[in-house]
Design a protein around this motif. Sequence first.
Motif, PDB file in Angstrom:
ATOM      1  N   GLU A 305      11.801 -51.904  68.754  1.00 17.07           N
ATOM      2  CA  GLU A 305      11.931 -51.819  70.206  1.00 17.07           C
ATOM      3  C   GLU A 305      13.186 -52.562  70.662  1.00 17.07           C
ATOM      4  OE1 GLU A 305       8.183 -53.084  71.715  1.00 17.07           O
ATOM      5  OE2 GLU A 305       8.792 -52.726  73.800  1.00 17.07           O
ATOM      6  N   SER A 307      15.800 -53.253  68.892  1.00 10.86           N
ATOM      7  CA  SER A 307      16.982 -52.536  68.398  1.00 10.86           C
ATOM      8  C   SER A 307      17.316 -51.351  69.287  1.00 10.86           C
ATOM      9  CB  SER A 307      16.752 -52.044  66.967  1.00 10.86           C
ATOM     10  OG  SER A 307      16.548 -53.127  66.102  1.00 10.86           O
ATOM     11  N   GLN A 308      16.273 -50.618  69.691  1.00 10.05           N
ATOM     12  CA  GLN A 308      16.502 -49.445  70.541  1.00 10.05           C
ATOM     13  C   GLN A 308      17.098 -49.838  71.887  1.00 10.05           C
ATOM     14  OE1 GLN A 308      16.410 -46.320  69.851  1.00 10.05           O
ATOM     15  NE2 GLN A 308      15.404 -46.366  67.866  1.00 10.05           N
ATOM     16  N   ILE A 309      16.593 -50.919  72.455  1.00 12.32           N
ATOM     17  CA  ILE A 309      17.119 -51.354  73.749  1.00 12.32           C
ATOM     18  C   ILE A 309      18.563 -51.828  73.591  1.00 12.32           C
ATOM     19  CG2 ILE A 309      16.878 -53.069  75.584  1.00 12.32           C
ATOM     20  CD1 ILE A 309      13.826 -52.916  75.131  1.00 12.32           C
ATOM     21  N   LEU A 311      20.669 -50.857  71.378  1.00 12.92           N
ATOM     22  CA  LEU A 311      21.497 -49.684  71.134  1.00 12.92           C
ATOM     23  C   LEU A 311      21.785 -48.927  72.433  1.00 12.92           C
ATOM     24  CD1 LEU A 311      22.673 -48.443  68.574  1.00 12.92           C
ATOM     25  CD2 LEU A 311      20.775 -46.826  68.621  1.00 12.92           C
TER      26      LEU A 311
END
Lengths: 354, 354
Positions: A305, A307-309, A311
């Motif tokens: 989560e 990492s996605q934010i 990115l």
Amino acid sequence: MSAGSVRAARAAWADPAELTAAALAGDRRAVARLISLVEDSSAALREVSALLAPHTGRARVIGLTGAPGVGKSTSTSGLVGAYRAAGLRVGVLAIDPSSPFTGGALLGDRVRMVEHASDPDVFVRSLATRGNLGGLSWATPQALRVLDAAGFDVVLVETVGVGQAEVDVAALADTTLVLLAPGMGDGIQAAKAGIMEIADILVVNKADRPGADHTYRDVVTAVRMAGRPRESIADTTFAGAGAGADGGATGAGGGLEDWHPDVIRVAAVSGEGLPELVAAIERHQTWLRASGVLRRRRLRRAGEEISQIALAGLRARLGRLDDGQRLAELARQVTDGQLDPYTAADTLLAGVAG
Amino acid sequence: MSAGSVRAARAAWADPAELTAAALAGDRRAVARLISLVEDSSAALREVSALLAPHTGRARVIGLTGAPGVGKSTSTSGLVGAYRAAGLRVGVLAIDPSSPFTGGALLGDRVRMVEHASDPDVFVRSLATRGNLGGLSWATPQALRVLDAAGFDVVLVETVGVGQAEVDVAALADTTLVLLAPGMGDGIQAAKAGIMEIADILVVNKADRPGADHTYRDVVTAVRMAGRPRESIADTTFAGAGAGADGGATGAGGGLEDWHPDVIRVAAVSGEGLPELVAAIERHQTWLRASGVLRRRRLRRAGEEISQIALAGLRARLGRLDDGQRLAELARQVTDGQLDPYTAADTLLAGVAG
């Protein structure tokens, strides 16, 4: 509450703090509003997320996936009923990986959930996932966080088994159910190929139909042949955003026996087999806690989560970087063969520093 | 060339410049090796890509998509035969959006391409797309670039119509064919919903089967009802990586009439209708050039390609940033409710500067 004070409360929801407080207090409209903020990637999410954080981590997250036509909606509805009968509050996130071919139709059959529509302790929401961010990775964990903080004891995340979505749902869930049905030969073939990697429990739905016994035996055989338990291959399934979430902080660190997927026969329409399915989920949850795997999965989910934010933040930075002409000029040079796309990307990134 | 000199040439391929030179000279093994570099995201790609750049932009790129079972492999094979008969060199990229449910099975039926296996002017390659980078966006344009530079006159990009893949293939192709078949009612419904947005030509395959006329009429009606031509909605279809590739450098700037999708009846197995399909593709290609739309699409494709590479660079930077413990510690804090994922992402990104 009078109509006037309801209006006053709603007006206060313009303030993220008030809105979040209302959701934490169990107000379903506030919960719905927060999930809309998630879908819109609202700037208010930062503040909301910080306010929600201390209240998260309690919900059991159950993923449910399978090919179109295996009866996901009916099974979800059946599980909702079973958990409601046990006095638990239940949230449902129905994820629809949108596609020009499928539109919103794959999970369009929400009609069966109507039986729970008037129950204040059931919250159902469809999320459409679109665009380059890929699958469920962006919005779903945030929506899950909202339901978790709002006190839903169980959150069912339902998605159709197409493309990346069912891998994402497995990454998100504590317990992942993969549904199969008789008469879908492809599904069984596929089971041998890859379903074992994401399934904690295999559900053979439509167990009252002809061929169900055959399907059941096929699946049991496939489970036996697969042999290796999900956790042993988890690292290949949950590839991080370049930044692996599998640090050392693994908590209890296993110890108990490995989990081998249960295979449960269900006829969701009639309710047959649902108690056995609920019991299997409970067994799995007990194992998750005792083995330390629950913590490991949740750490991984949080890492993914974050990492996605991060990115998405980088992506936005890349967007802001472009003044609308610079990328166009680079694209022209690449199109005309004067520049290769790597050098062009370097030029574009030069402004992002680092 | 003697066996010894072949070995010497192969050994020289350790050098990207030699390898690229061999591919540009039409050596199929060198082409295959370059595409493997693409699949592996090899560091050598930068150098290779720079060497390829001056030789790109010549191939006609034809996308081919549709639901499982409509006959994509057979149609691709038929088109390959038609173009070979016209003396053109043909490359085929078969894109398989991998999934635990489908594995490599969706495009596994390459057996029909066997008839072209011994033809040195046909190059067929399957690309599996995996992981978070989503769909075709990363590897396919690079592989296309290799085939283009290696002198293939036509490149067919075939993908199954599931999830994001068929939107990506339309973004990549000059001409996008969407295949339908009789007896797949869902396909027709879907046609009305979204296929019009990506199709330049609609192909009703299996035209010799019962129900084909009905399907054909349905599709023709759907095309008429859709009304608006693809270009007018292109900006919604080709959402960039946060950085829109639609700059001002649009070249000729339209002027000709809008393109309305052709609907062509084909029985790919027998070859019936293939000449008409090839003619329709030619008409579209002529229109693309005359209207300036070809240049606009290619500029957009290059912009998208640059953005994807830049984004992958940022992603790698994010990965390097993490020492393996930092994200794990942030994940622990988020899991324990001490931190929200946005603040955690900020912390992670603090090192990327900007």
